[in-house]
Design a protein around this motif. Structure first.
Motif, PDB file in Angstrom:
ATOM      1  N   LEU A 135       0.840  -1.211   0.000  1.00 15.90           N
ATOM      2  CA  LEU A 135       0.000   0.000   0.000  1.00 15.90           C
ATOM      3  C   LEU A 135       0.869   1.251   0.000  1.00 15.90           C
ATOM      4  N   ALA A 136       0.291   2.341  -0.513  1.00 18.82           N
ATOM      5  CA  ALA A 136       1.057   3.583  -0.644  1.00 18.82           C
ATOM      6  C   ALA A 136       1.594   4.058   0.706  1.00 18.82           C
ATOM      7  N   GLY A 137       0.756   4.038   1.743  1.00 25.13           N
ATOM      8  CA  GLY A 137       1.174   4.589   3.036  1.00 25.13           C
ATOM      9  C   GLY A 137       2.098   3.673   3.824  1.00 25.13           C
ATOM     10  N   GLU A 138       2.280   2.462   3.331  1.00 19.68           N
ATOM     11  CA  GLU A 138       2.976   1.441   4.122  1.00 19.68           C
ATOM     12  C   GLU A 138       4.447   1.802   4.375  1.00 19.68           C
ATOM     13  N   ALA A 139       5.157   2.152   3.309  1.00 26.88           N
ATOM     14  CA  ALA A 139       6.589   2.471   3.465  1.00 26.88           C
ATOM     15  C   ALA A 139       6.743   3.761   4.273  1.00 26.88           C
ATOM     16  N   ARG A 140       5.880   4.756   3.968  1.00 32.38           N
ATOM     17  CA  ARG A 140       5.983   6.060   4.639  1.00 32.38           C
ATOM     18  C   ARG A 140       5.775   5.905   6.155  1.00 32.38           C
ATOM     19  N   LEU A 141       4.832   5.044   6.545  1.00 31.35           N
ATOM     20  CA  LEU A 141       4.502   4.922   7.974  1.00 31.35           C
ATOM     21  C   LEU A 141       5.211   3.743   8.654  1.00 31.35           C
ATOM     22  N   SER A 142       6.080   3.081   7.902  1.00 29.62           N
ATOM     23  CA  SER A 142       6.860   2.002   8.499  1.00 29.62           C
ATOM     24  C   SER A 142       7.773   2.596   9.576  1.00 29.62           C
ATOM     25  N   GLY A 143       7.694   2.078  10.769  1.00 33.22           N
ATOM     26  CA  GLY A 143       8.449   2.660  11.887  1.00 33.22           C
ATOM     27  C   GLY A 143       7.678   3.787  12.570  1.00 33.22           C
TER      28      GLY A 143
ATOM     29  N   GLU B 171      -9.488 -12.239  25.432  1.00 33.48           N
ATOM     30  CA  GLU B 171     -10.558 -11.243  25.250  1.00 33.48           C
ATOM     31  C   GLU B 171     -10.086  -9.918  24.662  1.00 33.48           C
ATOM     32  N   LYS B 172      -8.770  -9.717  24.595  1.00 37.89           N
ATOM     33  CA  LYS B 172      -8.283  -8.474  23.962  1.00 37.89           C
ATOM     34  C   LYS B 172      -8.253  -8.573  22.435  1.00 37.89           C
ATOM     35  N   ILE B 173      -8.338  -9.814  21.914  1.00 42.00           N
ATOM     36  CA  ILE B 173      -8.257  -9.990  20.453  1.00 42.00           C
ATOM     37  C   ILE B 173      -9.665 -10.032  19.855  1.00 42.00           C
ATOM     38  N   GLU B 174      -9.902  -9.169  18.884  1.00 39.91           N
ATOM     39  CA  GLU B 174     -11.205  -9.170  18.198  1.00 39.91           C
ATOM     40  C   GLU B 174     -10.991  -9.411  16.708  1.00 39.91           C
ATOM     41  N   PRO B 175     -11.488 -10.535  16.191  1.00 42.15           N
ATOM     42  CA  PRO B 175     -11.304 -10.797  14.758  1.00 42.15           C
ATOM     43  C   PRO B 175     -12.138  -9.840  13.908  1.00 42.15           C
ATOM     44  N   VAL B 176     -11.578  -9.426  12.798  1.00 41.29           N
ATOM     45  CA  VAL B 176     -12.325  -8.647  11.797  1.00 41.29           C
ATOM     46  C   VAL B 176     -12.275  -9.492  10.527  1.00 41.29           C
ATOM     47  N   TRP B 177     -13.358 -10.214  10.259  1.00 38.37           N
ATOM     48  CA  TRP B 177     -13.360 -11.202   9.173  1.00 38.37           C
ATOM     49  C   TRP B 177     -13.610 -10.561   7.804  1.00 38.37           C
ATOM     50  N   ASN B 178     -13.271 -11.298   6.789  1.00 33.49           N
ATOM     51  CA  ASN B 178     -13.589 -10.922   5.403  1.00 33.49           C
ATOM     52  C   ASN B 178     -13.212  -9.489   5.072  1.00 33.49           C
ATOM     53  N   SER B 179     -12.044  -9.071   5.530  1.00 34.87           N
ATOM     54  CA  SER B 179     -11.653  -7.670   5.332  1.00 34.87           C
ATOM     55  C   SER B 179     -10.194  -7.587   4.918  1.00 34.87           C
ATOM     56  N   GLU B 180      -9.927  -6.689   3.991  1.00 39.27           N
ATOM     57  CA  GLU B 180      -8.522  -6.401   3.684  1.00 39.27           C
ATOM     58  C   GLU B 180      -8.254  -4.924   3.910  1.00 39.27           C
ATOM     59  N   VAL B 181      -6.995  -4.618   4.176  1.00 40.37           N
ATOM     60  CA  VAL B 181      -6.610  -3.223   4.412  1.00 40.37           C
ATOM     61  C   VAL B 181      -6.443  -2.568   3.044  1.00 40.37           C
ATOM     62  N   ALA B 182      -7.296  -1.556   2.778  1.00 38.03           N
ATOM     63  CA  ALA B 182      -7.238  -0.872   1.475  1.00 38.03           C
ATOM     64  C   ALA B 182      -6.344   0.353   1.554  1.00 38.03           C
ATOM     65  N   ASP B 183      -6.198   0.924   2.756  1.00 37.31           N
ATOM     66  CA  ASP B 183      -5.371   2.127   2.899  1.00 37.31           C
ATOM     67  C   ASP B 183      -4.959   2.263   4.376  1.00 37.31           C
ATOM     68  N   ILE B 184      -3.806   2.881   4.574  1.00 35.23           N
ATOM     69  CA  ILE B 184      -3.354   3.157   5.945  1.00 35.23           C
ATOM     70  C   ILE B 184      -3.397   4.669   6.116  1.00 35.23           C
ATOM     71  N   LEU B 185      -4.058   5.109   7.176  1.00 35.67           N
ATOM     72  CA  LEU B 185      -4.286   6.543   7.365  1.00 35.67           C
ATOM     73  C   LEU B 185      -3.283   7.131   8.345  1.00 35.67           C
ATOM     74  N   GLY B 186      -2.977   8.421   8.152  1.00 42.51           N
ATOM     75  CA  GLY B 186      -2.060   9.120   9.067  1.00 42.51           C
ATOM     76  C   GLY B 186      -0.953   9.795   8.280  1.00 42.51           C
ATOM     77  N   ASP B 187      -0.551  10.995   8.768  1.00 39.03           N
ATOM     78  CA  ASP B 187       0.540  11.715   8.089  1.00 39.03           C
ATOM     79  C   ASP B 187       1.897  11.313   8.664  1.00 39.03           C
ATOM     80  N   ASP B 188       2.054  11.542   9.996  1.00 37.18           N
ATOM     81  CA  ASP B 188       3.338  11.220  10.636  1.00 37.18           C
ATOM     82  C   ASP B 188       3.259   9.938  11.452  1.00 37.18           C
ATOM     83  N   ALA B 189       2.041   9.512  11.754  1.00 34.60           N
ATOM     84  CA  ALA B 189       1.848   8.295  12.547  1.00 34.60           C
ATOM     85  C   ALA B 189       0.509   7.692  12.141  1.00 34.60           C
ATOM     86  N   VAL B 190       0.382   6.395  12.347  1.00 38.03           N
ATOM     87  CA  VAL B 190      -0.852   5.712  11.947  1.00 38.03           C
ATOM     88  C   VAL B 190      -2.021   6.189  12.816  1.00 38.03           C
TER      89      VAL B 190
END
Ligand code: NAP
Length: 324
Positions: A119-127, A192-211
């Protein structure tokens, strides 16, 4: 000139080093300057490596493998291979430090690297909120809402580990069934802290300097929605690290190094490959270790055959000279 240089220091590389060292081949292991020890260095507890009934931490297991290889005379260099010249009987390995090492054989055991979402935002927001390593970065997400993408063992392992820090961990998976082993699934579903989100893919990562969130796209009807979060851990599998051997060794359609049958012989004589870089299917620490064993034994047989060929040539030369 060395008898064998082993490129890679995961379970395949170090197991090959143990066998090669015990065969008196004095192997040189090029262990990488930043990723020595391979993928298990980014893992928490390994519960399925035989001989550790209580489990063992990934980094501890790798330290033990290295110590075992060194005990028998393997030499470990923390440097990065920048190029390989494998034409002819003398193989040359050039390192980032500028040094070049020569050997009669090479075992290529470079493992695999985490797959990206692309995704476009992936490299930018890596780290900056996007991570591929829960054990490395989990600590930064104390009391935060985060997500893990993926449905395999890695995703479950990461999600479970991250619940130590995060207040909530969404598990985003593109289908409605996990690929992970049953015991891992059970662990995730009872947390109980884990909540599955089924049938979904990440289409975009939001955030300018941080996710700040992700856009999810339904794999059922294509609808999209935003999910606010502060961290995204990507655990969607690994790709073989073959960048050094493109155009040098034959690869398979899956992108792994092609080997001859159950052996570790590659398309180039004297070059052998082992571990995740040859395995599109099993990719376990223990199968990688087994594969490293095969490579070391293949190297031994290859060197013995070369030595036999040289002695036969010498005998024939001597016989020819004496007129016998
Ligand atoms: P994996 O088994 O290949 O699983 C990858 C997961 O990511 C799958 O659920 C896949 O979805 C999903 N995925 C792949 N590409 C995607 C994309 N572009 N977008 C969204 N999702 C994507 O990889 P892994 O979990 O890293 O495991 C690799 C191997 O290591 C396995 O053999 C595993 O058993 C082993 N492993 C074992 C342990 C353990 O035993 N403790 C821990 C970690 C890993 P689909 O299911 O829809 O294909």
């Amino acid at each position: 000139m060395r008898q064998v240089i082993i490129i890679g220091s995961g379970p395949a590389g170090y197991t090959a080093a143990i066998y090669a060292a015990r065969a008196n081949l004095a192997p040189l292991v090029i262990a990488s300057s930043v990723e020595a020890g391979g993928e298990l260095m980014n893992t928490t507890e390994v519960e399925n490596f035989p001989g550790f009934p209580e489990g063992v931490m990934g980094p501890e297991l790798m330290e033990k493998m290295q110590a075992q290889a060194e005990r028998f005379g393997a030499e470990v260099l923390y440097d990065d291979v920048v190029s390989l010249d494998v034409d002819g009987p003398v193989k040359r390995v050039a390192l980032g430090s500028g040094a070049t090492h020569e050997a009669a054989t090479i075992i290529y055991a470079t493992g695999s690297a985490p797959r990206k979402l692309g995704l476009a935002g992936e490299a930018r927001l890596s780290g900056h909120g996007v991570s591929y390593c829960a054990t490395c970065d989990g600590f930064f997400f104390r009391d935060r809402v985060i997500a893990v993408v993926g449905g395999g063992d890695s995703a479950i392992e990461e999600a479970t580990f991250l619940t130590k820090f995060a207040s909530k961990v969404y598990l985003i998976h593109r289908r409605d069934q996990l690929r992970a082993s049953k015991i891992m699934q059970q662990r995730a579903f009872t947390n109980e802290k884990i909540e599955p989100v089924w049938n979904s893919e990440v289409a975009d990562i939001l955030g300018d300097d941080a996710v700040t969130g992700v856009v999810l796209r339904s794999t059922v009807d294509g609808s999209t929605r935003e999910l606010p979060l502060e961290g995204l851990f990507v655990a969607i599998g690994n790709d073989p690290r073959t960048h050094l051997v493109h155009g040098v060794l034959e690869l398979t359609p899956e992108g792994t190094v092609r080997v001859d049958g159950r052996s570790s012989r590659t398309s180039v004589p004297g070059v052998f490959a082992a571990g995740d870089v040859v395995d599109p299917t099993y990719r376990q620490a223990v199968t990688a270790a087994g594969s490293g064993t095969v490579a070391a034994l293949d190297v031994e047989h290859y060197l013995a055959a070369q030595a036999d060929a040289v002695s036969t040539d010498e005998l024939e030369t001597v016989a020819g000279a004496s007129g016998a």
